[in-house]
Scaffold this active site. Structure first.
Site, PDB file in Angstrom:
ATOM      1  N   ILE A  27      85.416  49.273  -5.512  1.00  0.00           N
ATOM      2  CA  ILE A  27      84.877  48.640  -4.309  1.00  0.00           C
ATOM      3  C   ILE A  27      83.490  49.166  -4.005  1.00  0.00           C
ATOM      4  O   ILE A  27      82.566  48.401  -3.706  1.00  0.00           O
ATOM      5  CB  ILE A  27      85.819  48.855  -3.113  1.00  0.00           C
ATOM      6  CG1 ILE A  27      87.174  48.189  -3.367  1.00  0.00           C
ATOM      7  CG2 ILE A  27      85.197  48.299  -1.828  1.00  0.00           C
ATOM      8  CD1 ILE A  27      88.229  48.482  -2.318  1.00  0.00           C
ATOM      9  N   PRO A  64      89.518  57.111  -0.524  1.00  0.00           N
ATOM     10  CA  PRO A  64      90.898  57.238  -0.046  1.00  0.00           C
ATOM     11  C   PRO A  64      90.988  58.322   1.015  1.00  0.00           C
ATOM     12  O   PRO A  64      90.089  59.174   1.126  1.00  0.00           O
ATOM     13  CB  PRO A  64      91.661  57.643  -1.311  1.00  0.00           C
ATOM     14  CG  PRO A  64      90.644  58.370  -2.135  1.00  0.00           C
ATOM     15  CD  PRO A  64      89.342  57.664  -1.880  1.00  0.00           C
ATOM     16  N   ARG A 105      89.426  54.017   4.923  1.00  0.00           N
ATOM     17  CA  ARG A 105      90.634  54.482   5.582  1.00  0.00           C
ATOM     18  C   ARG A 105      90.268  55.106   6.927  1.00  0.00           C
ATOM     19  O   ARG A 105      89.243  55.777   7.048  1.00  0.00           O
ATOM     20  CB  ARG A 105      91.369  55.520   4.722  1.00  0.00           C
ATOM     21  CG  ARG A 105      92.100  54.953   3.516  1.00  0.00           C
ATOM     22  CD  ARG A 105      93.294  54.114   3.922  1.00  0.00           C
ATOM     23  NE  ARG A 105      94.064  53.620   2.783  1.00  0.00           N
ATOM     24  CZ  ARG A 105      93.871  52.451   2.198  1.00  0.00           C
ATOM     25  NH1 ARG A 105      92.905  51.648   2.637  1.00  0.00           N
ATOM     26  NH2 ARG A 105      94.631  52.061   1.191  1.00  0.00           N
ATOM     27  N   ASP A 135      86.793  48.859  10.387  1.00  0.00           N
ATOM     28  CA  ASP A 135      87.916  47.968  10.107  1.00  0.00           C
ATOM     29  C   ASP A 135      89.246  48.713   9.996  1.00  0.00           C
ATOM     30  O   ASP A 135      90.304  48.078   9.977  1.00  0.00           O
ATOM     31  CB  ASP A 135      87.658  47.203   8.800  1.00  0.00           C
ATOM     32  CG  ASP A 135      88.719  46.153   8.507  1.00  0.00           C
ATOM     33  OD1 ASP A 135      88.909  45.270   9.367  1.00  0.00           O
ATOM     34  OD2 ASP A 135      89.351  46.222   7.437  1.00  0.00           O
ATOM     35  N   GLU A 174      97.223  52.226  13.811  1.00  0.00           N
ATOM     36  CA  GLU A 174      97.066  50.777  13.775  1.00  0.00           C
ATOM     37  C   GLU A 174      98.352  50.087  14.196  1.00  0.00           C
ATOM     38  O   GLU A 174      99.436  50.496  13.751  1.00  0.00           O
ATOM     39  CB  GLU A 174      96.671  50.336  12.359  1.00  0.00           C
ATOM     40  CG  GLU A 174      95.333  50.901  11.936  1.00  0.00           C
ATOM     41  CD  GLU A 174      94.951  50.572  10.498  1.00  0.00           C
ATOM     42  OE1 GLU A 174      93.778  50.764  10.145  1.00  0.00           O
ATOM     43  OE2 GLU A 174      95.845  50.146   9.725  1.00  0.00           O
ATOM     44  N   HIS A 194      91.584  45.562  10.730  1.00  0.00           N
ATOM     45  CA  HIS A 194      92.066  45.885   9.371  1.00  0.00           C
ATOM     46  C   HIS A 194      92.279  44.610   8.556  1.00  0.00           C
ATOM     47  O   HIS A 194      93.350  44.374   7.981  1.00  0.00           O
ATOM     48  CB  HIS A 194      93.358  46.697   9.429  1.00  0.00           C
ATOM     49  CG  HIS A 194      93.626  47.449   8.152  1.00  0.00           C
ATOM     50  ND1 HIS A 194      94.299  48.632   8.119  1.00  0.00           N
ATOM     51  CD2 HIS A 194      93.307  47.184   6.857  1.00  0.00           C
ATOM     52  CE1 HIS A 194      94.394  49.078   6.869  1.00  0.00           C
ATOM     53  NE2 HIS A 194      93.787  48.197   6.092  1.00  0.00           N
TER      54      HIS A 194
END
Length: 309
Positions: free
Chosen positions: A156, A205, A233, A257, A262, A284
């Site tokens: 990514i 991560p 994250r 995001d 959450e 998210h």
């Protein structure tokens, strides 16, 4: 073969027909821990996204042979205990690379380009009352020639970097693992990135090396004109410190995001900024494109098929 999907609500309208063709598929929108234990008691395969797989869960599932994570991260699964019991654990990697990169750039472009301000300026009638044909009080930032700093140069991060290059940006990165495996861009220390980058995008991560990586002292080292974007994250950038940094003007803006908890609770400091216009929040959704969820459903079916159950 009995396949139980315990929290399929996150898949939205993605088709599960391919998975259903492999056995008896039972789908639940969501499951409490107690419900999950009851629902897996005679399952061969458990598909899940956020359901916790611990000793109690596994004790309740004597027939279980495979756990399919509906995503990449498997922090919710006691993998060691699954190995002890001969239960396979399979996740899906790479299905959302393009979607996450696109979302990161949605944040970057909206922050640098002031899209939400301009939209409100016109829709709210201020533009119609303006004395000139432009909102001269709020110029936007040109990205060409600026420095893009990436935390975590995996698939990514590399996709985000390539888009940055297309905009004419210089790219540097900080390797949270210390391996600096990507040779296409300079690998720098965290302090160097903080001081040089005009935009920092997080794609790492969450682990012992990244937890709380960007706190108040790190924000103090950033340019006051810089933007921070986190589609990686929650918890890598300390939420309380980010809110303080934005209100104190230590950085110009942020796009987030992912969160420590959450859905984001109303009590979060991110919901109580003195200058909320500096912060762009999304729920998210970076992984949640139509195409990414279709790939995810397909790869989960392939994981079941390849397991040999």
């Amino acid at each position: 073969m009995k396949i139980v999907f315990l929290d399929a609500i996150t898949m939205g309208d993605a088709s599960l027909d391919e998975m259903a063709s492999l056995g008896e598929l039972i789908v639940y929108p969501s499951s409490t821990p107690k419900e999950a234990r009851e629902r897996v008691k005679d399952a061969d395969v458990a598909c899940l996204n956020k359901v916790i797989v611990d000793k109690a869960f596994l004790d309740a599932a004597p027939k279980l042979k495979l756990i399919c994570e509906a995503g990449t991260g498997i922090n919710n699964i006691d993998v060691g205990l699954c190995e002890q019991r001969g239960i396979l654990v399979k996740n899906v990697a790479g299905y959302s690379t393009d979607s996450v990169a696109q979302t990161a750039w949605m944040h970057i472009l909206n922050l640098a380009g002031r899209a939400f301000h301009y939209n409100e300026f016109v829709h709210g009638g201020q533009y119609s009352k303006n004395v000139v044909h432009v909102d001269y009080r709020h110029p936007f930032t040109e990205l060409s020639g600026k420095t893009l700093g990436i935390i975590g140069m995996g698939a990514i991060g590399q996709k985000v970097a390539a888009i940055g290059k297309a905009f004419g940006m210089d790219v540097i990165y900080y390797s949270t693992s210390g391996t600096s495996h990507c040779r296409d861009y300079p690998s720098v220390s965290l302090d160097e990135m903080l001081s040089k980058a005009d935009v920092i995008s997080i794609h790492a991560p969450y682990n012992e090396r990244t937890a709380g990586l960007i706190g108040y002292e790190e924000f103090r080292k950033m340019k006051r004109t810089a933007f921070l974007v986190n589609t990686g994250r929650g918890g890598i950038a300390v939420e309380e410190d980010l809110a303080r940094a934005l209100d104190e003007g230590l950085i110009a803006g942020a796009g987030i995001d992912v969160y420590v908890k959450e859905p984001l609770p109303m009590s979060s400091p991110l919901m109580h900024l003195e200058h909320p216009e500096k912060l762009l929040l999304t729920p998210h959704i970076a992984w949640y494109s139509v195409e990414a969820r279709a790939r995810l459903a397909h790869e989960m079916a392939q994981n079941i098929l390849s397991s040999g159950i």
